[in-house]
Scaffold this motif. Structure first.
Motif, PDB file in Angstrom:
ATOM      1  N   LEU A 101       0.824  -1.213   0.000  1.00 54.60           N
ATOM      2  CA  LEU A 101       0.000   0.000   0.000  1.00 54.60           C
ATOM      3  C   LEU A 101       0.859   1.265   0.000  1.00 54.60           C
ATOM      4  O   LEU A 101       0.448   2.295  -0.559  1.00 54.60           O
ATOM      5  CB  LEU A 101      -0.933  -0.006   1.213  1.00 54.60           C
ATOM      6  N   ASN A 102       2.039   1.203   0.597  1.00 56.46           N
ATOM      7  CA  ASN A 102       2.917   2.375   0.621  1.00 56.46           C
ATOM      8  C   ASN A 102       3.504   2.697  -0.754  1.00 56.46           C
ATOM      9  O   ASN A 102       4.111   3.757  -0.932  1.00 56.46           O
ATOM     10  CB  ASN A 102       4.057   2.170   1.621  1.00 56.46           C
ATOM     11  N   ASN A 103       3.316   1.800  -1.715  1.00 57.33           N
ATOM     12  CA  ASN A 103       3.846   2.035  -3.066  1.00 57.33           C
ATOM     13  C   ASN A 103       2.848   2.710  -3.998  1.00 57.33           C
ATOM     14  O   ASN A 103       3.088   2.774  -5.207  1.00 57.33           O
ATOM     15  CB  ASN A 103       4.281   0.707  -3.702  1.00 57.33           C
ATOM     16  N   ILE A 104       1.742   3.196  -3.477  1.00 53.12           N
ATOM     17  CA  ILE A 104       0.681   3.734  -4.329  1.00 53.12           C
ATOM     18  C   ILE A 104       1.164   4.924  -5.159  1.00 53.12           C
ATOM     19  O   ILE A 104       0.660   5.166  -6.262  1.00 53.12           O
ATOM     20  CB  ILE A 104      -0.574   4.108  -3.500  1.00 53.12           C
ATOM     21  N   ASN A 105       2.165   5.659  -4.671  1.00 50.90           N
ATOM     22  CA  ASN A 105       2.706   6.798  -5.427  1.00 50.90           C
ATOM     23  C   ASN A 105       4.153   6.564  -5.854  1.00 50.90           C
ATOM     24  O   ASN A 105       4.881   7.512  -6.138  1.00 50.90           O
ATOM     25  CB  ASN A 105       2.620   8.074  -4.583  1.00 50.90           C
ATOM     26  N   ALA A 106       4.559   5.295  -5.919  1.00 49.11           N
ATOM     27  CA  ALA A 106       5.978   4.990  -6.099  1.00 49.11           C
ATOM     28  C   ALA A 106       6.439   5.005  -7.549  1.00 49.11           C
ATOM     29  O   ALA A 106       7.640   5.123  -7.799  1.00 49.11           O
ATOM     30  CB  ALA A 106       6.291   3.628  -5.470  1.00 49.11           C
ATOM     31  N   TYR A 107       5.538   4.881  -8.516  1.00 47.82           N
ATOM     32  CA  TYR A 107       5.958   4.689  -9.909  1.00 47.82           C
ATOM     33  C   TYR A 107       5.423   5.798 -10.812  1.00 47.82           C
ATOM     34  O   TYR A 107       4.285   6.239 -10.673  1.00 47.82           O
ATOM     35  CB  TYR A 107       5.453   3.344 -10.437  1.00 47.82           C
ATOM     36  N   THR A 108       6.265   6.227 -11.744  1.00 50.13           N
ATOM     37  CA  THR A 108       5.793   7.198 -12.736  1.00 50.13           C
ATOM     38  C   THR A 108       4.974   6.507 -13.819  1.00 50.13           C
ATOM     39  O   THR A 108       4.074   7.105 -14.405  1.00 50.13           O
ATOM     40  CB  THR A 108       6.984   7.933 -13.380  1.00 50.13           C
ATOM     41  N   ASP A 109       5.285   5.245 -14.093  1.00 51.16           N
ATOM     42  CA  ASP A 109       4.520   4.450 -15.056  1.00 51.16           C
ATOM     43  C   ASP A 109       3.517   3.613 -14.270  1.00 51.16           C
ATOM     44  O   ASP A 109       3.896   2.672 -13.564  1.00 51.16           O
ATOM     45  CB  ASP A 109       5.449   3.554 -15.864  1.00 51.16           C
ATOM     46  N   VAL A 110       2.235   3.930 -14.401  1.00 53.35           N
ATOM     47  CA  VAL A 110       1.228   3.276 -13.561  1.00 53.35           C
ATOM     48  C   VAL A 110       1.080   1.791 -13.869  1.00 53.35           C
ATOM     49  O   VAL A 110       0.560   1.032 -13.049  1.00 53.35           O
ATOM     50  CB  VAL A 110      -0.141   3.984 -13.677  1.00 53.35           C
ATOM     51  N   SER A 111       1.565   1.339 -15.036  1.00 53.85           N
ATOM     52  CA  SER A 111       1.470  -0.078 -15.361  1.00 53.85           C
ATOM     53  C   SER A 111       2.388  -0.933 -14.482  1.00 53.85           C
ATOM     54  O   SER A 111       2.288  -2.164 -14.494  1.00 53.85           O
ATOM     55  CB  SER A 111       1.788  -0.319 -16.839  1.00 53.85           C
ATOM     56  N   GLU A 112       3.269  -0.312 -13.719  1.00 51.23           N
ATOM     57  CA  GLU A 112       4.164  -1.048 -12.829  1.00 51.23           C
ATOM     58  C   GLU A 112       3.497  -1.435 -11.514  1.00 51.23           C
ATOM     59  O   GLU A 112       4.061  -2.216 -10.740  1.00 51.23           O
ATOM     60  CB  GLU A 112       5.420  -0.225 -12.549  1.00 51.23           C
ATOM     61  N   HIS A 113       2.318  -0.906 -11.257  1.00 52.00           N
ATOM     62  CA  HIS A 113       1.627  -1.230 -10.006  1.00 52.00           C
ATOM     63  C   HIS A 113       1.123  -2.669 -10.024  1.00 52.00           C
ATOM     64  O   HIS A 113       0.892  -3.257 -11.085  1.00 52.00           O
ATOM     65  CB  HIS A 113       0.474  -0.254  -9.772  1.00 52.00           C
ATOM     66  N   LEU A 114       0.914  -3.229  -8.831  1.00 52.96           N
ATOM     67  CA  LEU A 114       0.467  -4.618  -8.729  1.00 52.96           C
ATOM     68  C   LEU A 114      -0.943  -4.802  -9.264  1.00 52.96           C
ATOM     69  O   LEU A 114      -1.307  -5.896  -9.701  1.00 52.96           O
ATOM     70  CB  LEU A 114       0.531  -5.092  -7.275  1.00 52.96           C
ATOM     71  N   ILE A 115      -1.761  -3.759  -9.204  1.00 49.70           N
ATOM     72  CA  ILE A 115      -3.114  -3.791  -9.773  1.00 49.70           C
ATOM     73  C   ILE A 115      -3.143  -2.815 -10.945  1.00 49.70           C
ATOM     74  O   ILE A 115      -2.753  -1.657 -10.807  1.00 49.70           O
ATOM     75  CB  ILE A 115      -4.175  -3.409  -8.729  1.00 49.70           C
ATOM     76  N   TYR A 116      -3.601  -3.291 -12.108  1.00 46.99           N
ATOM     77  CA  TYR A 116      -3.579  -2.431 -13.296  1.00 46.99           C
ATOM     78  C   TYR A 116      -4.548  -2.985 -14.342  1.00 46.99           C
ATOM     79  O   TYR A 116      -4.597  -4.198 -14.581  1.00 46.99           O
ATOM     80  CB  TYR A 116      -2.166  -2.378 -13.880  1.00 46.99           C
ATOM     81  N   GLY A 117      -5.324  -2.104 -14.967  1.00 44.26           N
ATOM     82  CA  GLY A 117      -6.181  -2.538 -16.062  1.00 44.26           C
ATOM     83  C   GLY A 117      -7.428  -1.699 -16.209  1.00 44.26           C
ATOM     84  O   GLY A 117      -7.682  -0.767 -15.450  1.00 44.26           O
ATOM     85  N   ASN A 118      -8.267  -2.089 -17.202  1.00 45.13           N
ATOM     86  CA  ASN A 118      -9.478  -1.312 -17.481  1.00 45.13           C
ATOM     87  C   ASN A 118     -10.475  -2.058 -18.357  1.00 45.13           C
ATOM     88  O   ASN A 118     -11.266  -1.445 -19.079  1.00 45.13           O
ATOM     89  CB  ASN A 118      -9.117   0.016 -18.165  1.00 45.13           C
TER      90      ASN A 118
END
Length: 204
Positions: A101-118
């Motif tokens: 949860l502390n990584n919610i603002n950690a990446y400039t590329d949002v596709s690197e997050h553990l949850i991603y899609g649409n």
């Protein structure tokens, strides 16, 4: 001269605007330069922090909608709105499996997050939602186990507004294996996430 300048500025403005179509129309026919927008707020209503808690077991997620995310591959570029996020999972034995949860603002590329899609799902899309309203839509995203990156999981999210069934606003999620892939030799093959069952998460 003034009229020419106005016409020139108007032309530049029109050309710089991206054509916008609903996100649900993206699948099957991607067009170069299009902006696939969350016009029905299918992603927007999922934003926030959501919590499932049952005795020792906890599943907590934070979701954010990223607007106009640029995707480029081969000779095609387009924009779309996407959902991304991070999560915490504590299993029924009170062992914390994942907490990013502390990584919610950690990446400039949002596709690197553990949850991603649409991916927008109609009620009749598999798995069928028997108690969904006829025009109700769900959202499918990928969810990753950071210690089992070779597993391919999907999470289907259904939003239930407050009071619709006499309950506060919540989401119903179901995590499942997307594909049966090959496991790297010597790596663990056990699932660590809460699979094949529905979890109800309430907005925090």
């Amino acid at each position: 001269m003034k009229h020419i300048l106005i016409i020139l500025l108007a032309t530049i403005s029109v050309l710089s605007c991206k054509a916008q179509v609903p996100l649900i129309e993206k699948y099957g026919n991607i067009t170069n330069g299009i902006y696939y927008q969350d016009t029905n707020n299918d992603l927007g209503k999922l934003q926030g922090i959501w919590l499932f808690e049952d005795n020792n077991e906890i599943f907590k997620i934070e979701l954010i909608r990223k607007e106009q995310y640029l995707v480029t591959y081969s000779n095609i570029s387009y924009y779309h709105d996407v959902l991304y996020g991070e999560y915490q999972y504590v299993n029924a034995n009170n062992n914390q499996v994942v907490n990013t949860l502390n990584n919610i603002n950690a990446y400039t590329d949002v596709s690197e997050h553990l949850i991603y899609g649409n991916y927008i799902m109609e009620a009749t899309h598999l798995p069928v939602c028997d108690d969904c309203l006829p025009d109700e839509r769900r959202v499918k995203v990928s969810i990753k186990d950071p210690e089992r990156a070779y597993f391919d999981y999907n999470m289907i999210i259904r939003h239930v507004p407050a009071q619709q069934f006499g309950a506060p606003e919540h989401i119903i999620v179901r995590i499942k294996m997307a594909d049966m892939g090959l496991y790297p030799e010597g790596e663990p093959t056990d699932d660590r996430l809460p699979l094949r069952r529905e979890l109800i998460l309430y907005k925090q």
